[in-house]
Scaffold this active site. Sequence first.
Site, PDB file in Angstrom:
ATOM      1  N   ARG A 165      22.883  26.478   3.151  1.00 15.00           N
ATOM      2  CA  ARG A 165      21.489  27.178   1.887  1.00 15.00           C
ATOM      3  C   ARG A 165      21.472  25.515   1.423  1.00 15.00           C
ATOM      4  O   ARG A 165      21.491  26.331   0.158  1.00 15.00           O
ATOM      5  CB  ARG A 165      21.787  28.522   2.002  1.00 15.00           C
ATOM      6  CG  ARG A 165      21.086  29.266   3.340  1.00 15.00           C
ATOM      7  CD  ARG A 165      19.753  28.849   3.240  1.00 15.00           C
ATOM      8  NE  ARG A 165      18.980  29.534   4.445  1.00 15.00           N
ATOM      9  CZ  ARG A 165      19.322  29.467   5.863  1.00 15.00           C
ATOM     10  NH1 ARG A 165      20.668  28.878   6.660  1.00 15.00           N
ATOM     11  NH2 ARG A 165      19.081  30.198   6.548  1.00 15.00           N
ATOM     12  N   SER A 239      14.880  35.547   3.875  1.00 13.08           N
ATOM     13  CA  SER A 239      15.897  35.835   3.258  1.00 13.08           C
ATOM     14  C   SER A 239      16.040  35.817   1.637  1.00 13.08           C
ATOM     15  O   SER A 239      16.016  34.830   1.431  1.00 13.08           O
ATOM     16  CB  SER A 239      17.497  35.176   4.083  1.00 13.08           C
ATOM     17  OG  SER A 239      16.917  35.377   5.646  1.00 13.08           O
ATOM     18  N   GLU A 336      19.416  33.765  -2.042  1.00 12.41           N
ATOM     19  CA  GLU A 336      18.929  32.222  -1.557  1.00 12.41           C
ATOM     20  C   GLU A 336      18.328  31.707  -2.080  1.00 12.41           C
ATOM     21  O   GLU A 336      17.408  30.626  -2.319  1.00 12.41           O
ATOM     22  CB  GLU A 336      19.293  32.522  -0.241  1.00 12.41           C
ATOM     23  CG  GLU A 336      18.984  31.896   0.518  1.00 12.41           C
ATOM     24  CD  GLU A 336      18.077  31.410   1.487  1.00 12.41           C
ATOM     25  OE1 GLU A 336      17.250  30.254   1.649  1.00 12.41           O
ATOM     26  OE2 GLU A 336      17.307  32.568   2.157  1.00 12.41           O
TER      27      GLU A 336
HETATM   28  N1  EPU Z   1      21.372  42.821  10.363  1.00 12.25           N
HETATM   29  C1  EPU Z   1      21.135  44.512   9.486  1.00 12.25           C
HETATM   30  N2  EPU Z   1      20.609  44.852   8.993  1.00 12.25           N
HETATM   31  C2  EPU Z   1      19.769  44.650   8.288  1.00 12.25           C
HETATM   32  C3  EPU Z   1      19.808  43.331   8.616  1.00 12.25           C
HETATM   33  C4  EPU Z   1      20.733  42.719   9.516  1.00 12.25           C
HETATM   34  O1  EPU Z   1      22.848  44.930  10.280  1.00 12.25           O
HETATM   35  O2  EPU Z   1      18.190  45.239   7.541  1.00 12.25           O
HETATM   36  C5  EPU Z   1      23.070  42.099  10.686  1.00 12.25           C
HETATM   37  C6  EPU Z   1      21.832  42.042  12.581  1.00 12.25           C
HETATM   38  O3  EPU Z   1      22.063  43.277  12.857  1.00 12.25           O
HETATM   39  C7  EPU Z   1      22.761  41.539  12.932  1.00 12.25           C
HETATM   40  C8  EPU Z   1      23.229  40.479  11.525  1.00 12.25           C
HETATM   41  O4  EPU Z   1      23.112  41.604  10.540  1.00 12.25           O
HETATM   42  O5  EPU Z   1      24.408  41.223  13.584  1.00 12.25           O
HETATM   43  C9  EPU Z   1      22.427  39.120  11.362  1.00 12.25           C
HETATM   44  O6  EPU Z   1      21.563  39.290  10.836  1.00 12.25           O
HETATM   45  P1  EPU Z   1      19.587  38.239  11.550  1.00 12.25           P
HETATM   46  O7  EPU Z   1      20.607  37.594  12.697  1.00 12.25           O
HETATM   47  O8  EPU Z   1      18.625  38.923  11.444  1.00 12.25           O
HETATM   48  O9  EPU Z   1      19.979  37.028  10.514  1.00 12.25           O
HETATM   49  P2  EPU Z   1      20.449  37.113   8.868  1.00 12.25           P
HETATM   50  O10 EPU Z   1      21.859  36.912   8.752  1.00 12.25           O
HETATM   51  O11 EPU Z   1      20.196  38.246   8.219  1.00 12.25           O
HETATM   52  C10 EPU Z   1      20.153  34.792   8.841  1.00 12.25           C
HETATM   53  C11 EPU Z   1      18.957  33.540   8.064  1.00 12.25           C
HETATM   54  C12 EPU Z   1      17.528  33.810   8.324  1.00 12.25           C
HETATM   55  C13 EPU Z   1      17.207  32.929  10.070  1.00 12.25           C
HETATM   56  C14 EPU Z   1      18.682  34.329  10.752  1.00 12.25           C
HETATM   57  C15 EPU Z   1      18.361  33.760  11.580  1.00 12.25           C
HETATM   58  C16 EPU Z   1      20.571  34.044   5.979  1.00 12.25           C
HETATM   59  C17 EPU Z   1      20.374  34.031   4.663  1.00 12.25           C
HETATM   60  N3  EPU Z   1      19.310  34.088   6.594  1.00 12.25           N
HETATM   61  O12 EPU Z   1      19.397  36.101   8.703  1.00 12.25           O
HETATM   62  O13 EPU Z   1      17.053  32.928   7.618  1.00 12.25           O
HETATM   63  O14 EPU Z   1      16.205  33.107   9.788  1.00 12.25           O
HETATM   64  O15 EPU Z   1      19.900  33.844  10.468  1.00 12.25           O
HETATM   65  O16 EPU Z   1      19.023  32.507  12.596  1.00 12.25           O
HETATM   66  O17 EPU Z   1      21.305  33.085   6.156  1.00 12.25           O
HETATM   67  C18 EPU Z   1      15.839  32.306   5.755  1.00 12.25           C
HETATM   68  O18 EPU Z   1      16.892  31.681   5.264  1.00 12.25           O
HETATM   69  O19 EPU Z   1      14.806  32.661   4.491  1.00 12.25           O
HETATM   70  C19 EPU Z   1      16.354  33.008   6.637  1.00 12.25           C
HETATM   71  C20 EPU Z   1      15.105  33.977   7.369  1.00 12.25           C
END
Ligand code: EPU
Length: 340
Positions: A165, A239, A336
């Site tokens: 990012r 995010s 972010e």
């Molecule tokens: N999780 C939780 N609780 C929550 C949300 C997530 O426990 O409320 C856990 C999930 O169970 C999972 C882990 O966190 O094991 C990761 O969650 P997820 O795959 O939804 O991805 P993220 O890390 O929350 C990142 C990006 C998103 C992108 C997704 C999918 C960042 C800051 N965010 O989110 O990007 O869509 O992966 O690749 O890196 C954005 O940048 O605006 C964005 C939406």
Amino acid sequence: MLKILKQVDLTPYTTLKIGAKAAYFAVIKEENELKEAIVFARLHDLPIFVLGGGSNLLISRPLKALVLKNELKGVSVIKESRSAVWVEARSGEWWSSLVYFTVERGWGGAENLYYVPGTVGAAPVQNIGAYGVELKDSFFSLRALDLKTGKEKVFTVKDCAFAYRDSIFKNKYKGRYFITSLVLKLSKHPVLHLDYGDIRVKLSEQGIKKPNIKQLAEIIRQIRDSKLPNPSLLANAGSFFKNPEISFTNFKKLQKKFPEIKSFPASKANLLKIPAGWLIEGAGFKGKRFGQIGMYEKQALILVNYGGASVKQALAHINRVQKAVFKKFGVKIEPEVNII
Ligand code: EPU
């Protein structure tokens, strides 16, 4: 002739629907208008602020600047070989329209980034990423105008210093360039990235064994739809925080206390990335409303404005979440979203 407006409220131009006024505002549809805008800003000694889709932005104060709304449009194929295609898009184009253009033709590289909100010009600034893929993976080059000199510069991958990012446009060149177009290099024989999260589960649920690019893009759209709020229905900026990277030692300490903690590879071998969504949920904020603001009920990483939230309320909430996460886990989470 460029039309420059005074005292324009920017709230409607952000997907979080929180904002303030811009002293001067103009819509850029052609590159010559951009050059006019640069001259105007120089004459009036004003900084220029470039507004794309406003999908990663929290405007926290009135801007004594010339705000330029980027509406440079167009997508075209500029080069083709037996194995690859180079597609150029102007920077005010919707990122997802560009991905749609490539997916429809079966060209691979950007499909996992389908439905990431925002414009083409904003994509390289924060090296957008989703479902195991980042913009830098299909990036070829970009063109930008130097807002100081009005001169054009071409940036290659190396010039952009892409990271998680992050890019040179968020650091050394913050506010310096107006990105006018982007070239992606896409593959005609792509290797699909299916290992992130629920992609394989969803594919097998739908009986798809060997997905093509279009099918994969559709799966990505469905996964996003089930977890991420549509900004046109519920104001948000994706995010809100970055996933923090911590040392192995700290991770082991946390794991003792919280055995269910998850981790992913980070930018450096001695670090681990942990999900901020999990931390925020653990601190008790998932789906909890504080007036008109809160973290989304299906994904705790997303700050939601339920309607009419003020800058003050939003900033107070961000601080509240950061403090509570630090208190419980000893981990700092950083926004972010671009807060200006
Ligand atoms: N999780 C939780 N609780 C929550 C949300 C997530 O426990 O409320 C856990 C999930 O169970 C999972 C882990 O966190 O094991 C990761 O969650 P997820 O795959 O939804 O991805 P993220 O890390 O929350 C990142 C990006 C998103 C992108 C997704 C999918 C960042 C800051 N965010 O989110 O990007 O869509 O992966 O690749 O890196 C954005 O940048 O605006 C964005 C939406």
